[in-house]
Scaffold this motif. Structure first.
Motif, PDB file in Angstrom:
ATOM      1  N   THR A   5       0.584  -1.377  -0.014  1.00 27.29           N
ATOM      2  CA  THR A   5       0.048  -0.129   0.106  1.00 27.29           C
ATOM      3  C   THR A   5       0.818   1.235   0.161  1.00 27.29           C
ATOM      4  O   THR A   5       0.613   2.355  -0.531  1.00 27.29           O
ATOM      5  CB  THR A   5      -0.899  -0.075   1.110  1.00 27.29           C
ATOM      6  N   ASN A   6       2.289   1.175   0.533  1.00 24.34           N
ATOM      7  CA  ASN A   6       3.071   2.491   0.564  1.00 24.34           C
ATOM      8  C   ASN A   6       4.148   2.223  -0.129  1.00 24.34           C
ATOM      9  O   ASN A   6       5.257   2.509   0.333  1.00 24.34           O
ATOM     10  CB  ASN A   6       3.163   2.805   2.122  1.00 24.34           C
ATOM     11  N   PHE A   7       3.976   1.653  -1.239  1.00 32.59           N
ATOM     12  CA  PHE A   7       5.304   1.446  -2.238  1.00 32.59           C
ATOM     13  C   PHE A   7       5.953   2.771  -2.767  1.00 32.59           C
ATOM     14  O   PHE A   7       5.348   3.434  -3.213  1.00 32.59           O
ATOM     15  CB  PHE A   7       4.810   0.674  -3.223  1.00 32.59           C
ATOM     16  N   ALA A   8       7.193   2.778  -2.400  1.00 36.00           N
ATOM     17  CA  ALA A   8       7.669   4.145  -2.878  1.00 36.00           C
ATOM     18  C   ALA A   8       8.904   3.785  -3.791  1.00 36.00           C
ATOM     19  O   ALA A   8       9.891   3.104  -3.358  1.00 36.00           O
ATOM     20  CB  ALA A   8       8.482   5.007  -1.555  1.00 36.00           C
ATOM     21  N   ALA A   9       9.097   4.191  -5.180  1.00 36.83           N
ATOM     22  CA  ALA A   9      10.172   4.112  -6.122  1.00 36.83           C
ATOM     23  C   ALA A   9      11.542   4.782  -5.426  1.00 36.83           C
ATOM     24  O   ALA A   9      11.296   5.838  -4.888  1.00 36.83           O
ATOM     25  CB  ALA A   9       9.892   4.472  -7.287  1.00 36.83           C
ATOM     26  N   PRO A  10      12.522   4.384  -5.672  1.00 35.16           N
ATOM     27  CA  PRO A  10      13.828   5.138  -5.217  1.00 35.16           C
ATOM     28  C   PRO A  10      13.822   6.833  -5.543  1.00 35.16           C
ATOM     29  O   PRO A  10      14.414   7.325  -4.660  1.00 35.16           O
ATOM     30  CB  PRO A  10      14.813   4.569  -6.340  1.00 35.16           C
ATOM     31  N   GLY A  11      13.332   7.221  -6.780  1.00 37.19           N
ATOM     32  CA  GLY A  11      13.133   8.716  -6.829  1.00 37.19           C
ATOM     33  C   GLY A  11      12.156   9.401  -6.066  1.00 37.19           C
ATOM     34  O   GLY A  11      12.242  10.970  -6.366  1.00 37.19           O
ATOM     35  N   ASP A  12      11.201   8.793  -5.556  1.00 42.34           N
ATOM     36  CA  ASP A  12       9.889   9.480  -5.134  1.00 42.34           C
ATOM     37  C   ASP A  12      10.218  10.615  -3.961  1.00 42.34           C
ATOM     38  O   ASP A  12       9.687  11.508  -4.015  1.00 42.34           O
ATOM     39  CB  ASP A  12       8.913   8.457  -4.459  1.00 42.34           C
ATOM     40  N   ARG A  13      11.197  10.366  -3.055  1.00 47.87           N
ATOM     41  CA  ARG A  13      11.239  11.359  -1.951  1.00 47.87           C
ATOM     42  C   ARG A  13      11.835  12.670  -2.524  1.00 47.87           C
ATOM     43  O   ARG A  13      11.628  13.699  -2.150  1.00 47.87           O
ATOM     44  CB  ARG A  13      12.293  10.860  -0.689  1.00 47.87           C
ATOM     45  N   LEU A  14      12.952  12.464  -3.486  1.00 51.56           N
ATOM     46  CA  LEU A  14      13.432  13.773  -4.201  1.00 51.56           C
ATOM     47  C   LEU A  14      12.582  14.384  -4.944  1.00 51.56           C
ATOM     48  O   LEU A  14      12.390  15.539  -5.141  1.00 51.56           O
ATOM     49  CB  LEU A  14      14.639  13.129  -5.093  1.00 51.56           C
ATOM     50  N   ILE A  15      11.684  13.720  -5.430  1.00 50.13           N
ATOM     51  CA  ILE A  15      10.683  14.549  -6.294  1.00 50.13           C
ATOM     52  C   ILE A  15       9.542  15.121  -5.547  1.00 50.13           C
ATOM     53  O   ILE A  15       9.339  16.375  -5.590  1.00 50.13           O
ATOM     54  CB  ILE A  15       9.721  13.615  -7.426  1.00 50.13           C
ATOM     55  N   ARG A  16       9.075  14.556  -4.503  1.00 50.24           N
ATOM     56  CA  ARG A  16       8.607  15.316  -3.314  1.00 50.24           C
ATOM     57  C   ARG A  16       9.008  16.545  -2.660  1.00 50.24           C
ATOM     58  O   ARG A  16       8.634  17.516  -2.547  1.00 50.24           O
ATOM     59  CB  ARG A  16       7.811  14.255  -2.220  1.00 50.24           C
ATOM     60  N   ALA A  17      10.414  16.283  -2.298  1.00 45.13           N
ATOM     61  CA  ALA A  17      11.193  17.147  -1.654  1.00 45.13           C
ATOM     62  C   ALA A  17      11.329  18.570  -2.644  1.00 45.13           C
ATOM     63  O   ALA A  17      11.326  19.653  -2.407  1.00 45.13           O
ATOM     64  CB  ALA A  17      12.607  16.798  -1.263  1.00 45.13           C
ATOM     65  N   GLY A  18      11.735  18.336  -3.812  1.00 45.56           N
ATOM     66  CA  GLY A  18      11.938  18.960  -5.046  1.00 45.56           C
ATOM     67  C   GLY A  18      10.812  20.080  -5.134  1.00 45.56           C
ATOM     68  O   GLY A  18      10.637  21.002  -5.425  1.00 45.56           O
ATOM     69  N   ALA A  19       9.292  19.097  -5.149  1.00 41.52           N
ATOM     70  CA  ALA A  19       8.075  19.809  -5.235  1.00 41.52           C
ATOM     71  C   ALA A  19       7.912  20.933  -4.073  1.00 41.52           C
ATOM     72  O   ALA A  19       7.390  21.997  -4.433  1.00 41.52           O
ATOM     73  CB  ALA A  19       7.165  18.934  -5.577  1.00 41.52           C
ATOM     74  N   LEU A  20       8.130  20.581  -3.074  1.00 40.65           N
ATOM     75  CA  LEU A  20       7.915  21.409  -1.748  1.00 40.65           C
ATOM     76  C   LEU A  20       8.738  22.580  -1.882  1.00 40.65           C
ATOM     77  O   LEU A  20       8.431  23.576  -1.695  1.00 40.65           O
ATOM     78  CB  LEU A  20       8.348  20.419  -0.722  1.00 40.65           C
ATOM     79  N   VAL A  21      10.135  22.366  -2.191  1.00 39.26           N
ATOM     80  CA  VAL A  21      11.093  23.592  -2.557  1.00 39.26           C
ATOM     81  C   VAL A  21      10.680  24.443  -3.503  1.00 39.26           C
ATOM     82  O   VAL A  21      10.664  25.724  -3.658  1.00 39.26           O
ATOM     83  CB  VAL A  21      12.563  22.935  -2.568  1.00 39.26           C
ATOM     84  N   PHE A  22      10.179  23.984  -4.751  1.00 38.94           N
ATOM     85  CA  PHE A  22       9.906  24.794  -5.783  1.00 38.94           C
ATOM     86  C   PHE A  22       8.631  25.402  -5.243  1.00 38.94           C
ATOM     87  O   PHE A  22       8.449  26.955  -5.862  1.00 38.94           O
ATOM     88  CB  PHE A  22       9.262  23.856  -6.973  1.00 38.94           C
ATOM     89  N   PHE A  23       7.558  25.040  -4.849  1.00 42.50           N
ATOM     90  CA  PHE A  23       6.460  25.955  -4.114  1.00 42.50           C
ATOM     91  C   PHE A  23       6.651  26.897  -3.270  1.00 42.50           C
ATOM     92  O   PHE A  23       6.138  27.947  -3.316  1.00 42.50           O
ATOM     93  CB  PHE A  23       5.214  24.928  -3.627  1.00 42.50           C
ATOM     94  N   VAL A  24       7.800  26.633  -2.341  1.00 36.99           N
ATOM     95  CA  VAL A  24       8.025  27.726  -1.335  1.00 36.99           C
ATOM     96  C   VAL A  24       8.866  28.821  -2.183  1.00 36.99           C
ATOM     97  O   VAL A  24       8.527  29.952  -2.062  1.00 36.99           O
ATOM     98  CB  VAL A  24       9.059  27.163  -0.510  1.00 36.99           C
ATOM     99  N   GLY A  25       9.792  28.477  -3.327  1.00 37.57           N
ATOM    100  CA  GLY A  25      10.031  29.510  -4.142  1.00 37.57           C
ATOM    101  C   GLY A  25       9.095  30.478  -5.006  1.00 37.57           C
ATOM    102  O   GLY A  25       9.357  31.264  -5.189  1.00 37.57           O
ATOM    103  N   ALA A  26       8.240  29.349  -5.159  1.00 36.65           N
ATOM    104  CA  ALA A  26       7.191  30.172  -6.120  1.00 36.65           C
ATOM    105  C   ALA A  26       6.173  31.086  -5.139  1.00 36.65           C
ATOM    106  O   ALA A  26       6.148  32.370  -5.485  1.00 36.65           O
ATOM    107  CB  ALA A  26       6.065  28.892  -6.728  1.00 36.65           C
ATOM    108  N   LEU A  27       6.026  30.766  -4.042  1.00 36.96           N
ATOM    109  CA  LEU A  27       5.412  31.584  -2.826  1.00 36.96           C
ATOM    110  C   LEU A  27       6.438  32.782  -2.687  1.00 36.96           C
ATOM    111  O   LEU A  27       5.699  33.952  -2.760  1.00 36.96           O
ATOM    112  CB  LEU A  27       5.095  30.866  -1.562  1.00 36.96           C
TER     113      LEU A  27
END
Length: 93
Positions: A18-40
Protein backbone atom coordinates in the motif's frame (compact mmCIF):
# COMPACT_ATOMS: atom_id res chain seq x y z
CA UNK A 1 -10.71 -14.81 -4.95
CA UNK A 2 -9.26 -14.37 -1.43
CA UNK A 3 -5.94 -12.62 -0.95
CA UNK A 4 -3.26 -15.13 -0.18
CA UNK A 5 0.13 -14.26 1.27
CA UNK A 6 3.07 -14.46 -1.13
CA UNK A 7 5.03 -17.68 -1.23
CA UNK A 8 8.17 -17.92 0.85
CA UNK A 9 11.17 -16.58 -1.04
CA UNK A 10 9.14 -14.40 -3.41
CA UNK A 11 8.88 -10.68 -3.14
CA UNK A 12 5.47 -9.03 -3.14
CA UNK A 13 4.46 -7.09 -6.20
CA UNK A 14 4.06 -3.29 -5.97
CA UNK A 15 0.29 -3.62 -6.16
CA UNK A 16 0.36 -5.73 -2.98
CA UNK A 17 2.11 -2.96 -1.06
CA UNK A 18 0.00 0.00 0.00
CA UNK A 19 2.88 2.42 0.60
CA UNK A 20 5.30 1.42 -2.15
CA UNK A 21 7.88 4.15 -2.84
CA UNK A 22 10.16 4.07 -5.87
CA UNK A 23 13.81 5.15 -5.44
CA UNK A 24 13.31 8.74 -6.66
CA UNK A 25 9.96 9.51 -5.02
CA UNK A 26 11.36 11.33 -1.99
CA UNK A 27 13.51 13.56 -4.16
CA UNK A 28 10.53 14.41 -6.34
CA UNK A 29 8.39 15.31 -3.33
CA UNK A 30 11.17 17.36 -1.74
CA UNK A 31 11.79 19.15 -5.04
CA UNK A 32 8.11 19.97 -5.39
CA UNK A 33 8.02 21.38 -1.87
CA UNK A 34 11.12 23.53 -2.45
CA UNK A 35 9.71 24.67 -5.80
CA UNK A 36 6.42 25.81 -4.23
CA UNK A 37 8.25 27.65 -1.43
CA UNK A 38 10.23 29.45 -4.14
CA UNK A 39 7.05 30.20 -6.09
CA UNK A 40 5.45 31.69 -2.97
CA UNK A 41 8.57 33.79 -2.35
CA UNK A 42 8.41 34.99 -5.95
CA UNK A 43 4.78 36.04 -5.58
CA UNK A 44 5.55 37.87 -2.33
CA UNK A 45 8.54 39.58 -3.93
CA UNK A 46 6.69 40.71 -7.04
CA UNK A 47 3.46 41.78 -5.29
CA UNK A 48 4.79 45.17 -4.03
CA UNK A 49 5.68 46.13 -7.59
CA UNK A 50 2.02 45.91 -8.59
CA UNK A 51 0.59 47.28 -5.34
CA UNK A 52 2.76 50.43 -5.17
CA UNK A 53 4.20 49.30 -1.85
CA UNK A 54 7.72 49.32 -0.47
CA UNK A 55 9.78 46.53 -2.08
CA UNK A 56 11.02 43.68 0.05
CA UNK A 57 14.72 43.32 0.93
CA UNK A 58 17.02 41.72 -1.59
CA UNK A 59 17.22 38.39 0.28
CA UNK A 60 13.66 37.75 -0.89
CA UNK A 61 14.97 37.68 -4.45
CA UNK A 62 17.40 34.99 -3.30
CA UNK A 63 14.51 32.97 -1.88
CA UNK A 64 12.88 33.20 -5.29
CA UNK A 65 15.78 31.17 -6.64
CA UNK A 66 14.39 28.19 -4.72
CA UNK A 67 12.09 27.58 -7.68
CA UNK A 68 15.04 26.56 -9.82
CA UNK A 69 16.63 24.56 -7.01
CA UNK A 70 13.38 22.66 -6.46
CA UNK A 71 13.10 21.97 -10.16
CA UNK A 72 16.63 20.52 -10.20
CA UNK A 73 15.95 18.35 -7.13
CA UNK A 74 12.75 16.98 -8.67
CA UNK A 75 14.56 16.38 -11.96
CA UNK A 76 17.23 14.38 -10.12
CA UNK A 77 14.46 12.30 -8.56
CA UNK A 78 12.92 11.62 -11.96
CA UNK A 79 16.29 10.54 -13.34
CA UNK A 80 16.92 8.29 -10.34
CA UNK A 81 13.49 6.72 -10.71
CA UNK A 82 14.05 6.14 -14.43
CA UNK A 83 17.43 4.54 -13.78
CA UNK A 84 15.89 2.21 -11.20
CA UNK A 85 13.16 1.30 -13.68
CA UNK A 86 15.76 0.46 -16.32
CA UNK A 87 17.71 -1.68 -13.86
CA UNK A 88 14.54 -3.51 -12.86
CA UNK A 89 13.55 -4.07 -16.49
CA UNK A 90 16.96 -5.59 -17.20
CA UNK A 91 16.60 -7.86 -14.20
CA UNK A 92 19.43 -6.36 -12.20
CA UNK A 93 19.08 -5.49 -8.57
Amino acid sequence: MPDTPPLRGTSPSPRDQTNFAAPGDRLIRAGALVFFVGALATLVTVAPLFLDATPFPSYMFGLSMLMGVGFLIAGAGVLRSAAAGRRQARGER
